[in-house]
Design an enzyme around this catalytic site. Structure first.
Site, PDB file in Angstrom:
ATOM      1  N   LYS B  78       0.853  -1.199   0.000  1.00  0.00           N
ATOM      2  CA  LYS B  78       0.000   0.000   0.000  1.00  0.00           C
ATOM      3  C   LYS B  78       0.883   1.241   0.000  1.00  0.00           C
ATOM      4  O   LYS B  78       1.874   1.292   0.751  1.00  0.00           O
ATOM      5  CB  LYS B  78      -0.902  -0.029   1.245  1.00  0.00           C
ATOM      6  CG  LYS B  78      -1.969   1.069   1.274  1.00  0.00           C
ATOM      7  CD  LYS B  78      -2.851   0.968   2.543  1.00  0.00           C
ATOM      8  CE  LYS B  78      -3.985   1.983   2.525  1.00  0.00           C
ATOM      9  NZ  LYS B  78      -4.828   1.895   3.740  1.00  0.00           N
ATOM     10  N   SER B 158      -9.962   2.238   2.783  1.00  0.00           N
ATOM     11  CA  SER B 158      -8.987   2.892   1.932  1.00  0.00           C
ATOM     12  C   SER B 158      -8.021   1.949   1.230  1.00  0.00           C
ATOM     13  O   SER B 158      -7.395   2.338   0.253  1.00  0.00           O
ATOM     14  CB  SER B 158      -8.172   3.884   2.754  1.00  0.00           C
ATOM     15  OG  SER B 158      -7.355   3.205   3.696  1.00  0.00           O
ATOM     16  N   SER B 182     -10.405   0.193   7.154  1.00  0.00           N
ATOM     17  CA  SER B 182      -9.760   0.271   5.835  1.00  0.00           C
ATOM     18  C   SER B 182      -9.089  -0.998   5.366  1.00  0.00           C
ATOM     19  O   SER B 182      -8.622  -1.058   4.224  1.00  0.00           O
ATOM     20  CB  SER B 182      -8.734   1.400   5.823  1.00  0.00           C
ATOM     21  OG  SER B 182      -9.378   2.633   5.642  1.00  0.00           O
TER      22      SER B 182
END
Lengths: 489, 490
Positions: B78, B158, B182
């Site tokens: 990420k 997210s 998330s």
């Protein structure tokens, strides 16, 4: 409420000035409060900057335990309450030399609570000044605006350096008290080794809060003059602000609660920002740090390692060594001087040693603009000189001559050797003194007659005998022999 | 020849160790898939050269009989994790071209164990969002589509790049972060497994901060075992993070098959929301039955403060974010819009650099911390947060795990919720409590809805008790037998 101690005369009557100080003292530590970067003074721009200090993304603060101990040590030295639970908050504002966009400080729960210190004034009296709190916080970096006409530069070397903010109670009532408090605080910090007190390097600076009021009335509106970095300037700021505020009030005006700056050149203060422009710092607990919990053994370990503090030393000098309050204070309030004095007094009469240090040595140092550490005469040498007086090898008068030689042509030499080499040894041999006395008596029959009527004239004979022996005769022996031979009681 | 991206992470690991496949082959196979999936917009950066160099280094270690627990396993990272010498943007314009000279602890731990990074994954800007639509680099597209439809769906957020990439087999597993849900919500929306460990289990050092007291890193993978393997490598005490917990990291994989016999599972009645799709309710009941059949004791529990969790979260998280994001000021790194006036420079840089959702949260956070509002909002929220955590801990005195749905809906269409922040925020309604209280949580894919989209179930456990959580998750996974996968349309 206590009686007003000191009053200022205004055009319309008396005023009392009320002063409180917020002192920022840089913690003596090798590394910063929340990073491993060095705190060394004088490094090149941005040389002492870690990723944390530069607020790189994802960087986290980790508390420097030594800085915490230094704060505890300072708290104990200020006779203050140590808070076993304290917490760090973020103080949010934007400025280029504040890389995180917030300063990590302690807002609601400081590490040290209320305390009190004794402050010496010029007339030898003392006042007790309360400490409100002490908290740890990060210093900001430095913005440099004068290197280029169209740019500012930022140096982050100071960014993250540990500061102790020591907040006094509004207990001071004059410029003298404010300056004396600042000075005493510096003395205590230097004794503790928690701040070097080097004001020219920014290690210690004060925000000076000043208000005035009519005696007995409630506190007036205060102004805060920022970053005052010498004892003298603290005094000037208070004097100036008190006078300015009295003038404003007496002309029917009001005092704005505002932040002011001190102009070193003019000795005046001027508005920096008013209350309306005050930041909303949006303090909140820093979620990157856990609350600071101090174990009892840490506090006890620090307590056990505390040095003798200036007030304790002062009272020991008075009680054990018989020094006057004034001498004791002068010596104890500066650790270097105290250490020097104690080395001189080791094994000797304290009062005699104190006299030599405060009168003879300090006189010379003052004249030559030297600190005690730069003294041309070491404590060991001066101690030996005091010893020579004590064991009557030389008189006090001769000792001054020897001291003179120690400062000049005999620097670094043992005083005993100087006495020997220069033949300054006191004559205690009564035979030698007697013959000198006989000679003087024989040569001055008129004076002999006079002294019989006026015994005070004996001093003249003493002087003559001392002159004849080159000052080396033991004055006491000369006195005794003269009295016997002249029949003076 | 083995189709490497079809292997589970665990099997790939074993095959690498057995030298049935090489790390270079694994990297190449995944790089090909990742590069061929640009339509999903899951990867922000792929560096083939760097990846292949790392894979070859892994092969050398494996050849010498060395190599760590993840030697040669290709992962997606990420783009919230700072990676040394590799651009790290947090999917924000303001960090465009920012190249950190340091590596986050979590990714360094993975590298220590031999994992190979394929590149950086898309996300909501600064991890603020539940649909991946706030990314400055465009939304991620969910590899899943509704049966017979081709409208683009959100992979959740997210960590939408992570969930989409894992679901589409673009990487063997991925790192992710979870501040309010998330990891678990995007996992639920993509049929993958997402783990949010106990707060403090993974170091936050080197992860671009959103809300410090809530942020936790964790893995997204296709299987519970894979996620257990990844978490073991990611976790561990880090003296550089003061909130990191100093405790040994258990071998989570070793406990998977211990079963749930005798475990007490709580069903919090307050998680039954009005208007929740019937299919989610039904799957939840099914989950209960699976666990009961596996020997667990299921009971209703009550968490009356649950309804306050989301409002509390949307005060605490923006408050911390407003301060954490103050460092992006154009002075030191990242984007700067020049101006001769410093205040103007700040204002322009931040106005251009931050997207609308990030600005919204900075404004909310600034507001709730400001003088006169602090007590009413931030302080009160902190007090309620404490009560929520106390309530949660009290329930865990009676039960070992809580079973809940992971998200209130299946994957939704792009643009469907972007105009209504409240609707978007409701995505976190089941997940956010674990962040406020610090408990670990996992989302396990458990079934499909009527439109062919995956749904997840969430298990929550006591702080530091990921082992029991993994046991429950593995039992659920076994019982659900979830094998559905998105058809490859990209």
């Amino acid at each position: 409420m206590s009686e007003p101690r000191k009053l200022l005369k205004g055009a319309t009557g008396d005023w009392e000035v009320v002063v409180g100080l917020e002192v920022h003292a840089q913690v003596s530590s090798v590394s910063k409060l929340f990073s491993g970067a060095s705190t060394t003074y004088g490094a090149g721009p941005n040389e002492n900057v870690s990723l944390v200090d530069a607020a790189m993304p994802g960087m986290l603060p980790v508390i420097n335990e030594f800085c915490v101990e230094q704060a505890v040590r300072t708290g104990l030295g200020l006779n203050a309450e140590i808070n076993k639970w304290s917490r760090f908050d973020r103080k949010n504002y934007f400025y280029p030399d504040l890389p995180q966009g917030y300063q990590i400080s302690q807002y609601k729960d400081p590490i040290v609570g209320e305390g009190e210190i004794e402050v010496e004034l010029d007339d030898g009296s003392t006042v007790m000044i309360g400490i409100e709190r002490l908290h740890l916080e990060q210093d900001a970096g430095k913005s440099i605006h004068d290197l280029a006409p169209d740019a500012s530069y930022v140096d982050l070397n100071r960014s993250g350096v540990a500061l102790m903010e020591i907040v006094s109670k509004p207990d001071m009532r004059s410029a003298e008290e404010g300056a004396a408090y600042f000075s005493k605080l510096r003395t205590i910090l230097r004794y503790l080794g928690t701040c070097d007190g080097n004001m020219d390097q920014g290690s210690m600076r004060a925000d000076v809060n000043v208000s005035v009021r009519r005696p007995g009335e409630a506190l007036g509106t205060r102004t805060e003059t920022k970053n005052v970095n010498s004892i003298r300037f603290v005094r000037q700021v208070i004097d100036y602000e008190a006078r300015r505020q009295i003038e404003v009030l007496e002309e029917g005006g009001t005092i704005d609660q505002e932040t002011r700056l001190f102009d070193v050149k003019t000795g005046e203060t001027r508005t920096m920002r008013s209350k309306e422009d005050a930041h909303d710092y949006r303090y909140f607990p820093d979620p990157d740090l856990l609350p600071l919990e101090l174990p009892d053994d840490l506090i006890e370990r620090v307590r056990a390692s505390l040095p003798e503090l200036p007030d304790q030393k002062k009272h020991r000098f008075m009680d054990d060594l018989g020094l006057s309050a004034y001498d004791a204070s002068v010596l104890a309030m500066d650790k270097d001087k105290a250490d020097y004095f104690e080395a001189v007094a080791e094994g000797h009469d304290g009062k005699l040693a104190a006299n030599w240090v405060t009168t003879e040595l300090f006189g010379v140092l003052n004249k030559q603009g030297l600190t005690i550490k730069e003294s041309p005469v070491s404590a060991a040498q001066l101690g030996k000189l005091v010893g020579l007086i004590e064991d009557k090898t030389i008189s006090g008068k001769i000792a001054k001559q020897v001291f003179e030689h120690m400062l000049t042509d005999d620097q670094g030499k043992d005083p005993a050797d100087i006495v020997e080499a220069r033949g300054l040894k006191q004559v205690t041999d009564t035979g030698a003194i007697e013959s000198a006395v006989d000679e003087v008596i024989a040569a001055n029959p008129d004076q002999v007659e006079r002294v019989k009527e006026k015994p005070k004239a004996l001093g003249w004979f003493v002087g003559q005998v001392m002159k004849a022996t080159g000052g080396k005769a033991n004055p006491q022996a000369v006195n005794e022999i003269l009295r016997a031979k002249l029949g003076v009681e | 020849m083995t189709d490497i991206p079809e292997l589970t992470l665990a099997k790939l690991r074993d095959a690498l160790r057995a030298k049935d496949v090489s790390a270079a082959e694994a990297a190449e196979a995944y790089l090909d898939r990742a590069e061929g999936a640009s339509a999903l917009n899951a990867f922000l950066r792929i560096d083939r050269e760097r990846t292949m160099a790392a894979a070859k280094a892994s092969d050398e270690k494996l050849a010498r009989g060395e190599g760590g627990a993840l030697e040669g396993v290709p992962l997606g990272i990420k783009d919230l994790f700072c990676t040394k010498d590799v651009e790290t943007t947090a999917a924000s314009r303001i960090l465009q071209s920012f190249v950190p000279p340091y590596e986050s602890t979590v990714t360094a731990n993975l590298a220590r164990d031999g994992a190979v990074s394929l590149g950086k994954l898309n996300l909501d800007e600064f991890a603020m969002g539940s649909s991946n639509e706030t990314s400055a680099y465009g939304p991620v597209i969910n590899p899943w589509r509704r049966t017979g439809k081709d409208d683009k769906l959100s992979p959740g957020g997210s960590s939408g790049g992570s969930s989409a990439a894992v679901a589409a087999h673009l990487c063997a597993g991925a790192t992710a972060t979870d501040t309010g849900g998330s990891i678990r919500q995007p996992a639920a929306l993509t049929g993958t497994v997402g783990v949010k460990p106990t707060y403090g289990r993974c170091s936050r050092w080197g992860i671009v901060a959103f809300a410090s007291s809530l942020d936790q890193a964790g893995p997204i993978a296709r299987h519970v075992r894979d996620s257990a393997i990844l978490l073991r490598s990611m976790a561990g005490h880090d003296p550089k993070d003061s909130t990191s917990i100093n405790a040994p990291v258990p071998d989570f994989e070793a406990v998977l098959d211990r079963g749930v016999k005798g475990l007490k599972i709580g069903i919090p009645e307050e998680y039954r929301l009005d208007g929740m799709p019937e299919e989610i309710e039904a799957l939840w009941r099914q989950g209960e039955a699976w666990l009961r059949d596996a020997g667990a004791e299921v009971r209703e529990v009550s968490l009356p403060l649950t309804k306050y969790a989301l409002p509390v979260y949307y005060i605490v998280a923006p408050a911390e974010a407003s301060s954490n994001l103050a460092r992006y000021d154009g002075v030191k790194y990242g984007m700067r819009i020049e101006d001769r006036d410093i205040q103007e420079m700040y204002a322009k840089t931040r106005a251009e650099g931050f997207g609308a959702e990030v600005q919204r949260r900075i404004l909310i956070g600034t507001y709730v911390l400001s003088a006169g509002y602090y007590d009413a909002y931030y302080l009160r929220a902190q007090k309620v947060r404490k009560k929520i955590a106390d309530e949660m801990n009290a329930v865990f005195e009676d039960v070992d795990l809580l079973l809940t749905p992971s998200a209130p809906s299946a994957a939704f269409g792009l643009g469907e919720k972007t105009d209504d922040p409240i609707q978007m925020y409701l995505n976190d309604v089941f997940t956010v409590t674990a962040n406020l209280a610090g408990n670990p949580g996992i989302s396990v894919p458990a079934g499909l809805d009527g439109q062919g989209l995956p749904l997840g179930l969430q298990l929550l456990a006591r702080p530091m008790d990921e082992e029991t959580m993994f046991r429950g998750a593995y039992a659920l996974e076994q019982a659900a037998g979830f094998t559905a996968r998105p058809g490859q349309w990209w």
